[in-house]
Design a protein around this motif. Structure first.
Motif, PDB file in Angstrom:
ATOM      1  N   VAL A 168       5.070  -3.358 -16.194  1.00 35.13           N
ATOM      2  CA  VAL A 168       4.391  -2.358 -15.445  1.00 35.13           C
ATOM      3  C   VAL A 168       4.306  -3.040 -13.888  1.00 35.13           C
ATOM      4  CG1 VAL A 168       2.580  -0.891 -14.638  1.00 35.13           C
ATOM      5  CG2 VAL A 168       3.600  -0.639 -16.910  1.00 35.13           C
ATOM      6  N   ILE A 169       3.559  -4.261 -14.084  1.00 30.27           N
ATOM      7  CA  ILE A 169       3.523  -4.897 -12.797  1.00 30.27           C
ATOM      8  C   ILE A 169       4.679  -5.256 -12.110  1.00 30.27           C
ATOM      9  CG2 ILE A 169       2.576  -7.165 -11.793  1.00 30.27           C
ATOM     10  CD1 ILE A 169       0.452  -7.130 -13.931  1.00 30.27           C
ATOM     11  N   ALA A 170       5.711  -5.706 -13.010  1.00 33.83           N
ATOM     12  CA  ALA A 170       7.021  -5.892 -12.224  1.00 33.83           C
ATOM     13  C   ALA A 170       7.660  -4.743 -11.849  1.00 33.83           C
ATOM     14  CB  ALA A 170       8.050  -6.486 -13.692  1.00 33.83           C
ATOM     15  N   ALA A 171       7.472  -3.719 -12.447  1.00 29.47           N
ATOM     16  CA  ALA A 171       8.299  -2.543 -11.998  1.00 29.47           C
ATOM     17  C   ALA A 171       7.805  -1.887 -10.869  1.00 29.47           C
ATOM     18  CB  ALA A 171       8.148  -1.204 -13.192  1.00 29.47           C
ATOM     19  N   LYS A 172       6.499  -2.227 -10.265  1.00 35.46           N
ATOM     20  CA  LYS A 172       5.851  -1.601  -9.100  1.00 35.46           C
ATOM     21  C   LYS A 172       6.259  -2.667  -8.051  1.00 35.46           C
ATOM     22  CE  LYS A 172       2.324   1.024 -11.309  1.00 35.46           C
ATOM     23  NZ  LYS A 172       0.841   1.259 -11.410  1.00 35.46           N
ATOM     24  N   SER A 173       6.799  -3.805  -8.229  1.00 31.46           N
ATOM     25  CA  SER A 173       7.096  -4.927  -7.173  1.00 31.46           C
ATOM     26  C   SER A 173       8.591  -4.399  -6.657  1.00 31.46           C
ATOM     27  CB  SER A 173       7.195  -6.155  -7.604  1.00 31.46           C
ATOM     28  OG  SER A 173       8.324  -6.232  -8.483  1.00 31.46           O
TER      29      SER A 173
ATOM     30  N   VAL B 141       9.369   3.596 -13.854  1.00 34.65           N
ATOM     31  CA  VAL B 141       8.093   3.481 -13.111  1.00 34.65           C
ATOM     32  C   VAL B 141       8.370   2.983 -11.921  1.00 34.65           C
ATOM     33  CG1 VAL B 141       6.201   1.949 -13.519  1.00 34.65           C
ATOM     34  CG2 VAL B 141       7.142   2.618 -15.640  1.00 34.65           C
ATOM     35  N   SER B 142       9.204   2.353 -11.560  1.00 29.89           N
ATOM     36  CA  SER B 142       9.378   1.922  -9.984  1.00 29.89           C
ATOM     37  C   SER B 142       9.419   2.905  -9.101  1.00 29.89           C
ATOM     38  CB  SER B 142      10.672   1.133  -9.931  1.00 29.89           C
ATOM     39  OG  SER B 142      11.870   1.840 -10.142  1.00 29.89           O
ATOM     40  N   GLY B 143       9.719   4.212  -9.502  1.00 30.22           N
ATOM     41  CA  GLY B 143      10.244   5.526  -8.652  1.00 30.22           C
ATOM     42  C   GLY B 143      10.954   5.221  -7.621  1.00 30.22           C
ATOM     43  N   CYS B 144      12.134   4.371  -8.009  1.00 28.35           N
ATOM     44  CA  CYS B 144      13.152   4.552  -7.112  1.00 28.35           C
ATOM     45  C   CYS B 144      13.963   5.686  -6.929  1.00 28.35           C
ATOM     46  CB  CYS B 144      14.315   3.331  -7.447  1.00 28.35           C
ATOM     47  SG  CYS B 144      13.496   1.527  -7.405  1.00 28.35           S
TER      48      CYS B 144
ATOM     49  N   THR C 222       0.828  -1.134   0.127  1.00 30.13           N
ATOM     50  CA  THR C 222       0.005   0.028  -0.051  1.00 30.13           C
ATOM     51  C   THR C 222       0.873   1.216   0.129  1.00 30.13           C
ATOM     52  OG1 THR C 222      -1.819  -1.297   1.279  1.00 30.13           O
ATOM     53  CG2 THR C 222      -1.829   1.279   1.088  1.00 30.13           C
ATOM     54  N   LEU C 223       2.002   1.176   0.892  1.00 33.12           N
ATOM     55  CA  LEU C 223       2.817   2.686   0.974  1.00 33.12           C
ATOM     56  C   LEU C 223       3.545   2.628  -0.476  1.00 33.12           C
ATOM     57  CD1 LEU C 223       4.526   1.826   4.506  1.00 33.12           C
ATOM     58  CD2 LEU C 223       2.773   3.779   3.562  1.00 33.12           C
ATOM     59  N   ASN C 224       3.938   1.582  -1.038  1.00 35.86           N
ATOM     60  CA  ASN C 224       4.534   1.751  -2.333  1.00 35.86           C
ATOM     61  C   ASN C 224       3.402   2.377  -3.487  1.00 35.86           C
ATOM     62  OD1 ASN C 224       7.080   0.828  -1.586  1.00 35.86           O
ATOM     63  ND2 ASN C 224       6.632  -1.553  -1.953  1.00 35.86           N
ATOM     64  N   ARG C 225       2.312   1.719  -3.186  1.00 33.80           N
ATOM     65  CA  ARG C 225       1.414   2.081  -4.242  1.00 33.80           C
ATOM     66  C   ARG C 225       1.077   3.621  -4.169  1.00 33.80           C
ATOM     67  NH1 ARG C 225      -1.882  -1.723  -6.979  1.00 33.80           N
ATOM     68  NH2 ARG C 225      -1.341  -3.796  -6.369  1.00 33.80           N
ATOM     69  N   MET C 226       0.966   4.084  -2.761  1.00 34.57           N
ATOM     70  CA  MET C 226       0.846   5.466  -2.685  1.00 34.57           C
ATOM     71  C   MET C 226       1.921   6.411  -3.111  1.00 34.57           C
ATOM     72  SD  MET C 226      -2.271   5.880  -1.532  1.00 34.57           S
ATOM     73  CE  MET C 226      -2.124   7.712  -0.735  1.00 34.57           C
TER      74      MET C 226
ATOM     75  N   ASN D  86      20.005   2.308  -3.418  1.00 34.48           N
ATOM     76  CA  ASN D  86      18.456   2.912  -3.226  1.00 34.48           C
ATOM     77  C   ASN D  86      17.959   3.290  -4.798  1.00 34.48           C
ATOM     78  OD1 ASN D  86      18.222   3.015  -0.629  1.00 34.48           O
ATOM     79  ND2 ASN D  86      19.325   4.730  -0.419  1.00 34.48           N
ATOM     80  N   GLY D  87      18.583   2.293  -5.728  1.00 34.21           N
ATOM     81  CA  GLY D  87      18.348   2.285  -7.055  1.00 34.21           C
ATOM     82  C   GLY D  87      18.305   0.840  -7.776  1.00 34.21           C
ATOM     83  N   THR D  88      18.531   0.941  -9.067  1.00 36.76           N
ATOM     84  CA  THR D  88      18.566  -0.302  -9.810  1.00 36.76           C
ATOM     85  C   THR D  88      19.998  -0.587 -10.605  1.00 36.76           C
ATOM     86  OG1 THR D  88      16.278   0.209 -10.347  1.00 36.76           O
ATOM     87  CG2 THR D  88      17.415  -1.487 -11.550  1.00 36.76           C
ATOM     88  N   LEU D  89      20.400  -1.647 -10.374  1.00 32.81           N
ATOM     89  CA  LEU D  89      21.694  -2.205 -11.121  1.00 32.81           C
ATOM     90  C   LEU D  89      21.196  -3.001 -12.226  1.00 32.81           C
ATOM     91  CD1 LEU D  89      24.646  -2.237 -11.256  1.00 32.81           C
ATOM     92  CD2 LEU D  89      24.747  -4.112  -9.738  1.00 32.81           C
ATOM     93  N   PHE D  90      21.719  -2.908 -13.329  1.00 30.26           N
ATOM     94  CA  PHE D  90      21.195  -3.675 -14.645  1.00 30.26           C
ATOM     95  C   PHE D  90      22.273  -4.235 -15.152  1.00 30.26           C
ATOM     96  CE2 PHE D  90      19.320  -5.076 -18.224  1.00 30.26           C
ATOM     97  CZ  PHE D  90      19.765  -4.698 -19.433  1.00 30.26           C
ATOM     98  N   LEU D  91      22.266  -5.715 -15.053  1.00 32.54           N
ATOM     99  CA  LEU D  91      23.444  -6.477 -15.234  1.00 32.54           C
ATOM    100  C   LEU D  91      23.000  -7.281 -16.593  1.00 32.54           C
ATOM    101  CD1 LEU D  91      23.767  -8.550 -12.037  1.00 32.54           C
ATOM    102  CD2 LEU D  91      24.748  -6.537 -12.864  1.00 32.54           C
ATOM    103  N   ASP D  92      23.664  -6.496 -17.671  1.00 34.74           N
ATOM    104  CA  ASP D  92      23.314  -6.908 -19.237  1.00 34.74           C
ATOM    105  C   ASP D  92      24.247  -8.247 -19.453  1.00 34.74           C
ATOM    106  OD1 ASP D  92      23.167  -5.194 -22.395  1.00 34.74           O
ATOM    107  OD2 ASP D  92      22.301  -7.098 -21.548  1.00 34.74           O
TER     108      ASP D  92
END
Length: 712
Positions: free
Chosen positions: A403-408, A432-435, A128-132, A481-487
């Motif tokens: 989008v669903i994956a991003a919000k998790s 989309v994740s808002g990190c 709920t907090l993440n959705r808000m 506090n962000g995203t690490l993309f391992l290509d």
């Protein structure tokens, strides 16, 4: 939420033949307090609690004794499809801390404890907090909250963009320091506890409407928030509309004073309004004589059919009416795409003045229409993956999953062939994740193996000869506090996989040469064009790491499975290259479009963009023709056209360039349908395309089914 999502399925399963020794061993192995006694087909017979074993041991019961006397048959059970609220009520009513979960066949599914219930409640709260948080971050309105001391506690990105503020200095700063105009409203809101709406403020060059909302915690006001909406553009448009209305009133008055003629008709050409100047010009006494009369009968000199039938606009045409030189302007009238009629303006006095007024008025009307369209477009642009160009149903479903994956908060594995845009999808998921943290990219296949560890974890000062003074942070620190993309994660050496697994498990690591542990909060998005499951079976990729990164799996379809996207992608890339090269290529010819949609595209979207960019350099006209394409797309030999995957065919397909490419594809589709006896699913698999694409091609080539497949 359902019980099944929070049930412990790794439970101790005992039978009536089990001994106390068996039970103790199972309890120690699973580290649990309770076991389920079941039949061979997992039907529940009862439960065994460790306390019962303790009592038996105190009574000197031998370890090899049967557990039968210790089994509790009166068991509280829950169905796996029940809600967590139902489970809570059942456990409270049964006064138990653990309950057995059964499936729809009344077989044992797992065990739910009070700890599981607490975890589920925490998960729901976090969700709920993440959705808000995501909702606030994606609002077009700016949102700022303060505590009871008027210090800023939260804000969204719109605040920074709209008010041009620095987010690093904004947090915990007094509201007076940056936004003193809102102090009074916030204080009044916290004092009264009432929402205050629609207050107008000017901030720099902006005009905003502010709403003040109190924040309550446990029935106590602990702060307030202000919601800001930018209405600068609306005020500009309102000013333009007011200017237009003023011009209209001036024009009406001027037309009456100058006795110039104006008439309005409906869509059938019947007059609905005319001014005094129009009456004077045609020597008529009263307006009642005109209403409902065809304008072609009253004013045959006017080319009225151009506006009424042919929808043509005329500006400044010189004609003669009753021996008077006149300028006629006429245009059709539309509303919401429906033609309502036409307006005719006949200027025969002060021609220059009225012509300038008319042109200016029409220009303003055009600009207002443009602004309305832009506002409508911006307000509807809510797709977080709008940068993914597609109209394919399979890709639209993929975007929804993304989008669903991003919000998790789970790790994501993106698979797909080279050139399908895996990095583009990863950046979209991060956005989309808002990190709050950064999006850091690492190509595991492009960095030498000996440098990978320092790239990931960094190094301390003096860690090795040549090390940078002061040390260097690694990718994990940069992505905190962000995203690490391992290509290309499939290229990662096994030695580094072990260290990566530890970081994923513990969320901490040590720089090379350092003794201090660094804690991080990083979300991992991995991408590969390899089959990781096969690499696991070959021992080239760790199984435990595979399951760590494979929480959510997104597979990008190759371009050959979404051929209906090629026209859309062509338009996008042509516009992009036009802008870059300052050229004005209109598009691709039908022959080129057919060639592009029959090619197998091993390089996917990246190859399509390169093909179009190459064609730009060779084209000297406004269209991309077949001769501008690379050789492999000009000739389209049999193995490059969509063809059955079998090595031989009944007849050799023609390769003559003069023969139609479309007929070649028709023949291939017919062969596949005959070979599969009309089964469209098998035929699509044989051709290497989706069922949707096969149906589209059958419709395009008018392939019908009688006793056998043929084309008309």
């Amino acid at each position: 939420m359902k019980v099944s999502s929070f049930t412990t399925v790794n439970f101790v399963q005992l039978s009536l033949e089990s001994t106390i020794r068996d039970a103790i061993s199972a309890f120690l192995s699973h580290r649990v307090d309770i076991g389920c006694v079941t039949t061979e087909d997992r039907k529940l017979l009862g439960i065994l609690h460790k306390n019962a074993i303790y009592r038996a041991l105190l009574e000197n019961t031998p370890l090899d004794s049967s557990i039968r006397p210790l089994i509790k048959q009166d068991v509280v059970t829950i169905q796996k499809d029940q809600t967590l609220l139902d489970a809570r009520e059942i456990m409270i009513e049964g006064n138990v801390s653990q309950a057995v979960v059964l499936d729809q066949h009344q077989n044992v599914f797992g065990i739910m404890s009070k700890l599981d219930l607490v975890y589920s409640n925490m998960t729901a709260l976090e969700d709920t907090l993440n959705r808000m948080k995501s909702l606030v971050e994606n609002l077009q309105d700016a949102v700022i909250s303060v505590d009871s001391n008027l210090k800023i506690t939260t804000f969204n990105h719109t605040v920074l963009d709209l008010l041009q503020l620095n987010g690093k200095t904004l947090l915990n700063a007094p509201i007076d320091l940056f936004l003193p105009d809102f102090r009074k409203g916030l204080i009044e809101t916290m004092k009264t506890g009432q929402i205050q709406q629609a207050k107008r403020f000017s901030f720099k060059d902006l005009t905003v409407i502010a709403s003040f909302i109190p924040i309550r915690e446990l029935n106590r006001i602990t702060g307030a928030m202000v919601v800001l909406r930018d209405v600068t553009s609306y005020e500009i448009i309102a000013a333009e509309l007011e200017t237009t209305n003023q011009l209209k009133r001036i024009l009406d008055s001027a037309l009456e004073l100058a006795y110039d003629g104006v008439a309005v008709t409906d869509k059938h050409g019947l007059i609905t309004m005319a001014n005094q100047g129009f009456l004077d010009l045609f020597s008529l006494d009263q307006q009642d004589q005109l209403l409902g009369t065809p304008i072609s009968k009253i004013a045959p000199q006017l080319p009225s059919e151009l506006s009424l039938k042919m929808d043509k606009k005329i500006e400044g045409k010189l004609i003669e009416i009753n021996q008077r030189k006149c300028i006629v302007a006429q245009m059709p009238i539309y509303q919401d795409g429906q033609k309502l009629g036409a307006i005719f303006k006949i200027i025969f006095r002060q021609l220059e003045a009225w012509r300038d007024l008319l042109f200016h008025m029409e220009k303003l009307e055009s600009e207002i229409s443009f602004y309305r369209g832009e506002l409508s477009r911006i307000s509807k642009d809510s797709d977080p993956f709008a940068h993914v160009i597609t109209q394919n149903s399979q890709m639209e479903k993929f975007k929804q999953d993304a989008v669903i994956a991003a919000k998790s908060l789970s790790n994501v594995l993106i698979t797909g062939e080279s050139g399908t845009g895996k990095e583009l999808i990863a950046e979209g998921i991060h956005r989309v994740s808002g990190c709050k943290g950064a999006f850091i990219k690492v190509n595991c296949g492009a960095i030498p193996e000996e440098l990978l560890e320092s790239e990931f974890f960094g190094y301390a000062d003096g860690a090795f000869t040549g090390a940078k003074k002061g040390g260097k942070p690694g990718k994990f620190e940069l992505a905190n506090n962000g995203t690490l993309f391992l290509d290309e994660i499939g290229e990662m050496p096994v030695s580094l996989q072990v260290k990566l697994l530890r970081v994923l498990q513990e969320q901490e690591f040590e720089r090379i040469g350092a003794t201090k542990t660094t804690k991080v909060n990083v979300r991992i998005i991995s991408a590969t064009n390899k089959d990781l499951a096969e690499l696991v079976r070959q021992g080239k990729f760790r199984e435990d790491l595979y399951y760590r990164i494979h929480v959510i799996h997104l597979h990008i379809p190759p371009l050959r499975e979404r051929l209906d996207d090629i026209p859309l992608l062509c338009r996008y890339f042509i516009n992009k290259i036009n802008f870059k090269t300052k050229r004005n290529i209109i598009g691709v010819s039908p022959e080129v479009a057919s060639s592009l949609q029959t090619y197998h595209w091993p390089g996917n979207i990246r190859q399509l963009e390169n093909v179009l960019e190459r064609a730009f350099h060779y084209s000297s006209s406004e269209w991309i023709e077949i001769e501008h394409l690379p050789q492999e797309l000009k000739l389209l030999p049999q193995e490059q056209v969509l063809s059955p995957k079998s090595k031989t065919t009944e007849t050799q397909l023609p390769i003559d360039r003069k023969q139609s490419i479309s007929r070649t594809e028709k023949e291939v589709i017919l062969q596949a349908l005959k070979k599969c006896r009309g089964n469209r699913t098998k035929a699509a698999e044989l051709l290497g395309i989706s069922r949707t694409t096969l149906y589209q091609k059958m419709k395009r080539y008018q392939i019908i089914e009688e006793l056998e497949f043929r084309y008309t």
